[in-house]
Enzyme design. Structure first.
Site, PDB file in Angstrom:
ATOM      1  N   CYS A   1      24.539  35.510  42.778  1.00 59.87           N
ATOM      2  CA  CYS A   1      25.718  34.663  42.495  1.00 59.87           C
ATOM      3  C   CYS A   1      26.196  34.871  41.067  1.00 59.87           C
ATOM      4  CB  CYS A   1      25.381  33.192  42.599  1.00 59.87           C
ATOM      5  SG  CYS A   1      24.374  32.816  43.938  1.00 59.87           S
TER       6      CYS A   1
ATOM      7  N   GLY B   1      19.400  46.294  57.410  1.00 58.83           N
ATOM      8  CA  GLY B   1      19.709  47.113  58.582  1.00 58.83           C
ATOM      9  C   GLY B   1      18.577  47.262  59.581  1.00 58.83           C
TER      10      GLY B   1
HETATM   11  C1  LIG Z   1      26.815  36.355  57.180  1.00 56.02           C
HETATM   12  C2  LIG Z   1      25.756  36.594  56.133  1.00 56.02           C
HETATM   13  C3  LIG Z   1      25.399  35.550  55.260  1.00 56.02           C
HETATM   14  C4  LIG Z   1      24.412  35.755  54.286  1.00 56.02           C
HETATM   15  N1  LIG Z   1      24.054  34.713  53.465  1.00 56.02           N
HETATM   16  C5  LIG Z   1      23.033  34.884  52.556  1.00 56.02           C
HETATM   17  C6  LIG Z   1      22.567  33.801  51.744  1.00 56.02           C
HETATM   18  O1  LIG Z   1      23.035  32.661  51.846  1.00 56.02           O
HETATM   19  N2  LIG Z   1      21.574  34.056  50.838  1.00 56.02           N
HETATM   20  C7  LIG Z   1      21.009  35.298  50.701  1.00 56.02           C
HETATM   21  O2  LIG Z   1      20.106  35.485  49.889  1.00 56.02           O
HETATM   22  N3  LIG Z   1      21.407  36.334  51.492  1.00 56.02           N
HETATM   23  C8  LIG Z   1      22.399  36.159  52.403  1.00 56.02           C
HETATM   24  N4  LIG Z   1      22.796  37.220  53.209  1.00 56.02           N
HETATM   25  C9  LIG Z   1      22.123  38.540  53.070  1.00 56.02           C
HETATM   26  C10 LIG Z   1      21.064  38.766  54.147  1.00 56.02           C
HETATM   27  O3  LIG Z   1      20.030  37.798  54.057  1.00 56.02           O
HETATM   28  C11 LIG Z   1      20.445  40.180  54.023  1.00 56.02           C
HETATM   29  O4  LIG Z   1      19.857  40.330  52.753  1.00 56.02           O
HETATM   30  C12 LIG Z   1      21.486  41.289  54.216  1.00 56.02           C
HETATM   31  O5  LIG Z   1      22.421  40.948  55.209  1.00 56.02           O
HETATM   32  C13 LIG Z   1      20.842  42.637  54.577  1.00 56.02           C
HETATM   33  O6  LIG Z   1      20.091  42.559  55.770  1.00 56.02           O
HETATM   34  P1  LIG Z   1      20.678  42.974  57.230  1.00 56.02           P
HETATM   35  O7  LIG Z   1      21.256  44.337  57.096  1.00 56.02           O
HETATM   36  O8  LIG Z   1      19.504  42.891  58.165  1.00 56.02           O
HETATM   37  O9  LIG Z   1      21.727  41.956  57.558  1.00 56.02           O
HETATM   38  C14 LIG Z   1      23.786  37.029  54.178  1.00 56.02           C
HETATM   39  C15 LIG Z   1      24.157  38.058  55.059  1.00 56.02           C
HETATM   40  C16 LIG Z   1      25.122  37.857  56.021  1.00 56.02           C
HETATM   41  C17 LIG Z   1      25.472  39.002  56.960  1.00 56.02           C
END
Ligand SMILES: Cc1cc2nc3c(=O)[nH]c(=O)nc-3n(C[C@H](O)[C@H](O)[C@H](O)COP(=O)(O)O)c2cc1C
Length: 304
Positions: free
Chosen positions: A130, A244
């Site tokens: 943030c 991913g």
């Molecule tokens: C819709 C959405 C909301 C997310 N909100 C947060 C959050 O509030 N806090 C955080 O640390 N990461 C947040 N992330 C990041 C995910 O926790 C993760 O680190 C990131 O999406 C990569 O993993 P993935 O490819 O499996 O989605 C968010 C991701 C998505 C897609």
């Protein structure tokens, strides 16, 4: 102990596959869609001092091999979470990790203090992506000094293990992993999303309301894996791999790269039970990989 069980930061996980923050709400919304009792763990949506309404719609855009989002950290605020959400989630026999964020170090500390008094939490995960309002709007996670000070302050206030979730939007991840460790982090998790942009050529405006968004999903997996490998080589504390992950084999890659646990985010958008499925796939893969326990894979990647 089952072949998938592991102990990280003193927390017993039945399997190493957790639901990632922001993609699994407060867990309880998924009760009818996923087998919460079979999950390795649940990381809840980021929690702030006060409730946040979030960004204008649209908040999601499907990219070619992943997803862009700019939810704007919408959440009910830490007090409503503790009063209304956590008691329901704590009914399930699954480690719950609270994801915490703020715009100044004192925001993080205040959220952690409120959480300290609540039963039913295993650990805290700090989202350091943030903008730091006291520091010109630059994210804590891309400024080593700001990150170190934040982690030290939160760690001093925290009654539970502190996991620092690193931003991938940096030229080199190792210095940030080291600063987190030296400042007292009990573990690091990575990666959060990559800042991206999708443009609607007809309107010439952005595909998502806020403009830039975070890219997640299969598109980022190779970069996430490289960063997990580099971060794991730079620290002695446990590493949680994210980015991913869609199959048991993906999870095994992250363990080999140096992770002790993994988190699954975007995959739950098309398969809400993905963390449970991925853990089962990982378990079925172990004999072929020549190990009895998933934890034996951690750091087993053979460099060329
Ligand atoms: C819709 C959405 C909301 C997310 N909100 C947060 C959050 O509030 N806090 C955080 O640390 N990461 C947040 N992330 C990041 C995910 O926790 C993760 O680190 C990131 O999406 C990569 O993993 P993935 O490819 O499996 O989605 C968010 C991701 C998505 C897609």
């Amino acid at each position: 102990m089952s072949s998938l069980a592991s102990m990280v930061c003193g927390i017993a996980f039945r399997n190493p596959v957790l639901a990632a923050s922001g993609t699994f709400g407060y867990g309880i919304e998924f009760e009818a869609l996923a087998d919460l009792n079979a999950m390795g763990g649940i990381v809840v949506k980021g929690l702030s001092r006060e409730p946040i309404a979030g960004n204008p719609a649209p908040r999601l855009w499907e990219a070619r091999a992943g997803m862009m989002n700019s939810v704007g950290l919408q959440n009910v605020g830490v007090r409503a979470f503790v009063a209304e959400k956590l008691p329901q989630l704590a009914r399930f026999g699954v480690p719950v990790i609270a994801n915490v964020f703020g715009y100044a170090a004192e925001d993080y500390v205040e959220v952690v203090r409120v959480l300290n008094d609540a039963p039913g939490l295993a650990a805290y995960e700090l989202n350091v992506s943030c903008p730091n309002t006291k520091h010109g709007g630059i994210a804590f996670g891309v400024d080593e000094a700001a990150l170190g000070a934040l982690v030290a302050e939160v760690k001093a206030a925290a009654a539970r293990p502190v996991i620092v979730k690193l931003s991938p939007n940096v030229a080199a991840i190792e210095p940030f992993a080291r600063v987190a460790e030296q400042s007292g982090a009990d573990a690091i998790s990575l990666i959060n999303t990559f800042i991206g942009l999708a443009i609607d050529v007809r309107t010439r405006g952005p595909r998502i309301g806020a403009g830039y968004g975070g890219l997640s999903g299969p598109a980022i997996k190779p970069i996430a894996l490289r960063m997990v490998h580099q971060a794991a080589g730079a620290v002695k504390i446990p590493v949680i791999g994210i980015g991913g992950i869609h199959t048991g084999e993906d999870a095994a890659e992250f363990l080999l790269a140096g992770a002790s646990l993994v988190e699954v985010g975007t995959a739950t958008f098309w398969d809400p039970n993905a963390p449970v499925r991925i853990a089962a796939e990982l378990g079925a893969l172990l004999p072929e990989l020549g190990v009895e326990k998933a934890s034996e894979l951690t750091g087993g990647y053979r460099r060329p």
